[in-house]
Design a protein around this motif. Sequence first.
Motif, short mmCIF file in Angstrom:
data_model
loop_
_atom_site.label_atom_id
_atom_site.label_comp_id
_atom_site.label_asym_id
_atom_site.label_seq_id
_atom_site.Cartn_x
_atom_site.Cartn_y
_atom_site.Cartn_z
N SER A 20 -8.28 -3.88 1.29
CA SER A 20 -6.97 -4.09 0.69
C SER A 20 -6.30 -2.74 0.43
CB SER A 20 -7.10 -4.84 -0.64
OG SER A 20 -7.68 -6.11 -0.45
N CYS A 21 -4.99 -2.75 0.54
CA CYS A 21 -4.18 -1.55 0.27
C CYS A 21 -3.07 -1.94 -0.67
CB CYS A 21 -3.62 -1.02 1.58
SG CYS A 21 -2.50 0.39 1.39
N THR A 22 -3.00 -1.26 -1.81
CA THR A 22 -1.95 -1.53 -2.78
C THR A 22 -1.22 -0.24 -3.12
OG1 THR A 22 -3.54 -1.24 -4.58
CG2 THR A 22 -3.18 -3.48 -3.79
N ALA A 23 -0.04 -0.39 -3.71
CA ALA A 23 0.77 0.76 -4.08
C ALA A 23 1.06 0.73 -5.57
CB ALA A 23 2.07 0.77 -3.30
N SER A 24 1.10 1.91 -6.16
CA SER A 24 1.38 2.01 -7.59
C SER A 24 2.86 2.22 -7.81
CB SER A 24 0.60 3.18 -8.19
OG SER A 24 -0.78 3.00 -8.03
N GLY A 25 3.50 1.24 -8.45
CA GLY A 25 4.87 1.41 -8.88
C GLY A 25 5.92 1.35 -7.79
N ARG A 26 5.51 1.10 -6.55
CA ARG A 26 6.47 1.02 -5.46
C ARG A 26 6.20 -0.22 -4.63
NH1 ARG A 26 9.01 5.88 -3.93
NH2 ARG A 26 9.14 7.23 -5.77
N THR A 27 7.25 -0.74 -4.03
CA THR A 27 7.05 -1.89 -3.17
C THR A 27 6.74 -1.42 -1.75
OG1 THR A 27 8.09 -3.83 -2.19
CG2 THR A 27 9.54 -2.03 -2.86
N LEU A 28 5.71 -2.04 -1.18
CA LEU A 28 5.32 -1.67 0.18
C LEU A 28 6.31 -2.16 1.23
CD1 LEU A 28 1.47 -2.22 0.07
CD2 LEU A 28 2.70 -0.06 0.15
N THR A 29 7.25 -3.01 0.84
CA THR A 29 8.22 -3.51 1.81
C THR A 29 9.15 -2.41 2.30
OG1 THR A 29 9.68 -4.19 0.02
CG2 THR A 29 8.18 -5.85 0.89
N ASN A 30 9.15 -1.28 1.61
CA ASN A 30 10.00 -0.16 2.02
C ASN A 30 9.35 0.71 3.10
OD1 ASN A 30 12.00 -0.85 0.18
ND2 ASN A 30 11.09 0.37 -1.45
N TYR A 31 8.08 0.44 3.42
CA TYR A 31 7.32 1.32 4.29
C TYR A 31 6.57 0.54 5.36
CZ TYR A 31 8.02 4.14 0.11
OH TYR A 31 8.58 4.79 -0.96
N HIS A 32 6.40 1.23 6.49
CA HIS A 32 5.38 0.78 7.44
C HIS A 32 4.06 1.28 6.89
CE1 HIS A 32 8.96 0.40 9.83
NE2 HIS A 32 9.12 1.71 9.90
N VAL A 33 3.03 0.48 6.96
CA VAL A 33 1.75 0.87 6.38
C VAL A 33 0.70 0.96 7.48
CG1 VAL A 33 -0.11 0.22 4.80
CG2 VAL A 33 2.28 -0.13 4.15
N GLY A 34 -0.02 2.04 7.46
CA GLY A 34 -1.07 2.26 8.46
C GLY A 34 -2.44 2.36 7.84
N TRP A 35 -3.44 1.97 8.61
CA TRP A 35 -4.84 2.18 8.24
C TRP A 35 -5.41 3.25 9.16
CZ3 TRP A 35 -7.51 0.41 4.15
CH2 TRP A 35 -7.02 -0.70 3.46
N PHE A 36 -6.14 4.15 8.57
CA PHE A 36 -6.81 5.21 9.30
C PHE A 36 -8.26 5.26 8.83
CE2 PHE A 36 -3.28 7.52 11.31
CZ PHE A 36 -2.21 6.88 10.71
N ARG A 37 -9.09 5.98 9.58
CA ARG A 37 -10.47 6.15 9.15
C ARG A 37 -10.96 7.54 9.54
NH1 ARG A 37 -13.40 1.84 13.31
NH2 ARG A 37 -13.15 3.07 15.23
N GLN A 38 -11.93 7.99 8.79
CA GLN A 38 -12.51 9.30 9.07
C GLN A 38 -14.02 9.22 8.92
OE1 GLN A 38 -10.78 12.52 6.83
NE2 GLN A 38 -11.53 14.02 8.27
N ALA A 39 -14.70 9.43 10.02
CA ALA A 39 -16.15 9.44 10.02
C ALA A 39 -16.64 10.86 9.71
CB ALA A 39 -16.68 8.98 11.37
N PRO A 40 -17.85 11.00 9.23
CA PRO A 40 -18.38 12.33 8.91
C PRO A 40 -18.29 13.27 10.10
CG PRO A 40 -19.83 10.64 8.05
CD PRO A 40 -18.80 9.93 8.88
N GLY A 41 -17.71 14.44 9.88
CA GLY A 41 -17.63 15.44 10.93
C GLY A 41 -16.56 15.20 11.97
N LYS A 42 -15.75 14.17 11.76
CA LYS A 42 -14.71 13.85 12.73
C LYS A 42 -13.34 13.90 12.08
CE LYS A 42 -17.55 10.98 15.78
NZ LYS A 42 -17.62 9.69 16.51
#
Length: 123
Positions: A20-42
Amino acid sequence: VQLQASGGGLVQAGDSLRLSCTASGRTLTNYHVGWFRQAPGKEREFVARIHRSNGATSYADSVKGRFAISKSNIKNTVWLQMNNLKPEDTAVYYCAATTVVGYVAEVNNYYGWGQGTLVTVSS
């Protein structure tokens, strides 16, 4: 805007998780939202993105057919449903916001990164 990812954990290969991804105090409808990931050493890599108004989605080739990004404007939440998880999916997952329409996978276009949530997939 500051986003926060949650829902990670330790699972076995083939299992599912929903982040889940939530925002503090702002509506997410104003933004495109992306998911990213980072593995160790990458480097941090793009996973998925959802358009702020039409809900169009984009995915990295490595997760197509297994992951699904969705959102609820009412709940002000964006989810990443991850199915058939593989050990190579192990990483810290982050969500972030952008107002840039193109270059969906470009990390530098995003902001509001939170601490991320760790997903560990055992074989």
